[in-house]
Write an enzyme that holds these catalytic residues in place. Structure first.
Site, mmCIF file in Angstrom:
data_model
loop_
_atom_site.group_PDB
_atom_site.id
_atom_site.type_symbol
_atom_site.label_atom_id
_atom_site.label_comp_id
_atom_site.label_asym_id
_atom_site.label_seq_id
_atom_site.Cartn_x
_atom_site.Cartn_y
_atom_site.Cartn_z
ATOM 1 N N VAL A 23 0.832 -1.201 0.000
ATOM 2 C CA VAL A 23 0.000 0.000 0.000
ATOM 3 C C VAL A 23 0.870 1.255 0.000
ATOM 4 O O VAL A 23 0.660 2.175 -0.792
ATOM 5 C CB VAL A 23 -0.954 0.007 1.222
ATOM 6 C CG1 VAL A 23 -1.807 1.269 1.220
ATOM 7 C CG2 VAL A 23 -1.832 -1.239 1.220
ATOM 8 N N GLY A 141 -11.212 -1.738 3.747
ATOM 9 C CA GLY A 141 -10.348 -1.327 2.635
ATOM 10 C C GLY A 141 -10.793 -0.079 1.922
ATOM 11 O O GLY A 141 -10.850 1.008 2.493
ATOM 12 N N ASP A 208 -8.963 -10.408 12.551
ATOM 13 C CA ASP A 208 -8.925 -9.215 11.700
ATOM 14 C C ASP A 208 -10.301 -8.547 11.667
ATOM 15 O O ASP A 208 -10.425 -7.331 11.839
ATOM 16 C CB ASP A 208 -8.489 -9.628 10.282
ATOM 17 C CG ASP A 208 -8.592 -8.499 9.281
ATOM 18 O OD1 ASP A 208 -7.684 -7.654 9.244
ATOM 19 O OD2 ASP A 208 -9.596 -8.454 8.533
ATOM 20 N N LYS A 212 -11.637 -4.702 13.153
ATOM 21 C CA LYS A 212 -12.409 -3.746 12.355
ATOM 22 C C LYS A 212 -13.760 -3.460 13.008
ATOM 23 O O LYS A 212 -14.265 -2.338 12.971
ATOM 24 C CB LYS A 212 -12.620 -4.303 10.948
ATOM 25 C CG LYS A 212 -11.329 -4.376 10.132
ATOM 26 C CD LYS A 212 -11.520 -5.234 8.884
ATOM 27 C CE LYS A 212 -10.266 -5.295 8.035
ATOM 28 N NZ LYS A 212 -10.361 -6.328 6.978
#
Lengths: 437, 437
Positions: A23, A141, A208, A212
């Site tokens: 990224v 994302g 994960d 979030k």
């Protein structure tokens, strides 16, 4: 209260980048090659003044100017007006981000683990100095969900969100659903295609998604949650049989992130659940992500897109960067987000849900009556029931029951009581049903 | 460049409301009853200082304090820091909004017709004084699409958007699809349920969607479009047969708003098209709206929610209001949106699309060969073909063809050449196919 005319000169903002992985190097590339277009588009010139990396000689996807590369992250921060943090991990990242924020430098980060652990501390540091903390890339994302949740719904009230926020697990479950594959085979394929890491633990165990969930819930409910507040189950126990049975009944199994008001608090959970195939979330295929939001006035909203990948995540980072730059150039300080509501995280017991239960039971008369009595004794009512022969045992039937809504505690107590029945050989699976009824 | 600490005292912002219809009275209700909660949530106290209406004695859904009601819109504007315009129409609204903006007062509006006609003039007035012009409610109701398009994708580049931006027509087409109803019957039902107005022209002829398309495209492509730049066809010609044939082939007919880069320009169009049922847009049912966006880096995104209704639209207005209030309180001026790209609107001729064509043709040998020659002569290739008896004429077959992608001009020329063939009795329908291939 009045406003003054905007400045006409293009202000320059110095950007320090921490990390040049997939990224980070995309972000650097855009800043280096599209500087003029970005300036035109945004009214601010973004000048990349330093890139902190672990090894300046490492090979990268994008060639970066050697004079910008350094191993000295602190020097990069000191030189910058805005810091983009894409290194990941908790320390030394946390210390660095805090130092930047306390110095009044706005920070853009995609680090959900850090936010899910130390989000409050970072927000406080930002509020104290007037800096902005932006993290669109940390949740789902490329999907713009943080900004809509913070700004667009600022005059509304969120009752619940249901999210598919981990692309790896959605890819695996979608493969299982569309090909009938077993979990291990679908995981192997995800790894081969680069959707899953060699060590897939953080994805398949739900960690994960849980991070979030904590970050998104803190925004949605004006409170402050950490990953420890999220009930978390992964998808390693989901079998091809579960997926096939769900499909037959018109459902699809998804790893769902849920944040919902529950009594005076909020329940946060990540677990594999059945959702109706014709629900908009049921159509989220492959590695895509989506967040379904139920708000008091806005009603049902859904945000859909790519949850990972270098380019999509870089897009989210750049959106944050441009917004922060414009706000700074126009003289605005960050909007302090006070967790004024402070809704406590409540346990699963009080959640209202439905369960799909598969039992292996003796295939004889009277079994159903006994099962029904257990449900009645626990105050749980049955919505649908399907009986079929167990392909593994000739004198056994498989019973698939879906309950009506009930308290999670009562539903689980019912399952335990069923397990104790002599006629029940096995509780084959227990899966919550969401987004229906 | 550095930032200073935020102010700690809760600033008060005077809000003037123009219009107290379904949406306006909901906005007023929230401002009057949830003032404390909004102040806590946003850091700004929003004080409603006046409501301009046509008739102060009219009956309303929500009872409003008589001392706030007036027919003098100018007085309401003069007294306010921020103006919320929910009256609709072009004049005298345009003059009033311009006066407010020129006086440095930020304006929130849901008036797509005004924006689609005079958006540029309003933006310029806002940029000149540093005021903000916000209009989340004008495109796709409660769905946060304006802010993500403006801010979240500020560092990205939009290639195309496909939107279902009119709830009335989506409801009608969905009814036709799920029940087999004719257009007139589905329209009558929509009217009965309050989804369509007594005079449904603006919806069913695509004018409402075209206005929204111009507004969204101006944002997406950093240009300035009016409704005159949008090619517009409504749904009144869509028959039950068209819908059934699409369904059989795995498609669903939707009134789609498209904005896409095309050569050095942008094509804007609103027309009924076939989209694959398994595309995420295919699952947008009833009166729901959705906008699918394809961006350079972010990839595919979709935004879904309620496109109309008092509460959902009020949610969007309040989100804008709170954002504007916070920005003003924090000392920020509006972000001037320069249409720097100025991509010209290009005609349909150059658009690359596919067509589904239904022909009634003589049922005899050699017909297919003649049709195929016409396609070949025009450089258009056929993707799929289906032949069936025409239920209306015994010696006629119905041919349903779907082309591969081609220039719209060539595709339409092919259709005209087919129409001229002696063996072709009728071109029954011509529908573009989008979101596939």
């Amino acid at each position: 209260m009045n406003t003054s005319a905007p400045a006409r000169e293009t202000p320059v903002l110095k950007v320090g980048l921490l990390g040049a992985g997939t990224v980070g190097s995309q972000v650097a590339r855009v800043l280096l090659t599209q500087s003029d277009e970005l300036a035109q588009r945004t009214g601010v010139r973004l000048a990349l003044t330093g890139i902190a990396v672990r090894d300046v000689t490492a090979r990268r996807d994008v060639e970066l100017p050697p004079e910008l590369l350094t191993t000295d992250a602190d020097a990069v921060i000191d030189r910058a007006d805005v810091v983009v943090e894409l290194t990941g991990g908790i320390e030394p990242t946390r210390t660095r981000v805090l130092r930047a924020l306390k110095a009044g430098k706005s920070v853009i980060t995609g680090n959900k683990a850090l936010l899910a652990e130390s989000g409050r501390e970072l927000q406080d540091a930002a509020a104290g100095s007037g800096a902005q903390l932006s993290y669109e890339a940390a949740v789902a994302g490329a999907i713009p969900i943080v900004r809509p949740m913070r700004d667009s719904l600022a005059g509304d009230s969120v009752n619940r969100f249901l999210g598919i926020m981990n692309g790896t697990t959605n890819f695996i479950l979608d493969q299982m659903d569309s090909t009938g594959a077993a979990f291990d085979d679908a995981l192997a394929e995800a790894q081969e295609l680069g959707y899953a890491e060699a060590d897939p633990t953080a994805d398949v165990e739900g960690h994960d998604a849980a991070a979030k969930t904590a970050v998104l819930a803190s925004l949605a409910f004006h409170s402050s949650y950490t990953i420890a507040d999220v009930h978390c189950e992964g998808i390693t126990g989901v079998t091809a049989d579960d997926v096939a049975a769900a499909r037959e009944a018109g459902y699809v199994i998804k790893l769902l992130s849920v944040g919902e008001r529950c009594g005076d608090g909020v329940n946060l959970r990540v677990n594999p659940v059945m959702i109706p195939r014709d629900h908009v979330l049921g159509g989220v295929r492959g590695a895509y992500n989506a967040v379904f939001v139920e708000a008091e006035n806005a009603g049902s909203l859904m945000f859909y897109g790519q949850g990972a990948g270098g380019d999509p995540t870089a897009s989210a980072v750049l959106g944050d960067l441009v917004s922060a730059a414009r706000a700074i150039a126009l003289g605005a300080t960050g909007i302090p987000l006070e967790p004024y509501a402070a809704l406590p995280a409540v346990s699963m017991d009080d959640v209202t849900t439905r369960l799909a239960v598969t039992l292996a039971a003796n295939d004889r008369l009277g079994v159903l009556a006994r099962l029904a009595k257990v449900f009645a004794d626990n105050g749980v009512s049955i919505s649908t029931m399907q009986q079929s022969e167990d392909p593994r045992e000739s004198d056994t039937s498989l019973l698939r029951l879906v309950t009506h809504s009930g308290r999670h505690e009562s539903l689980m107590a019912t399952v335990e009581a069923l397990r104790e029945l002599p006629v029940v050989q096995d509780v084959v699976s227990v899966t919550p049903v969401e987004a229906g009824e």
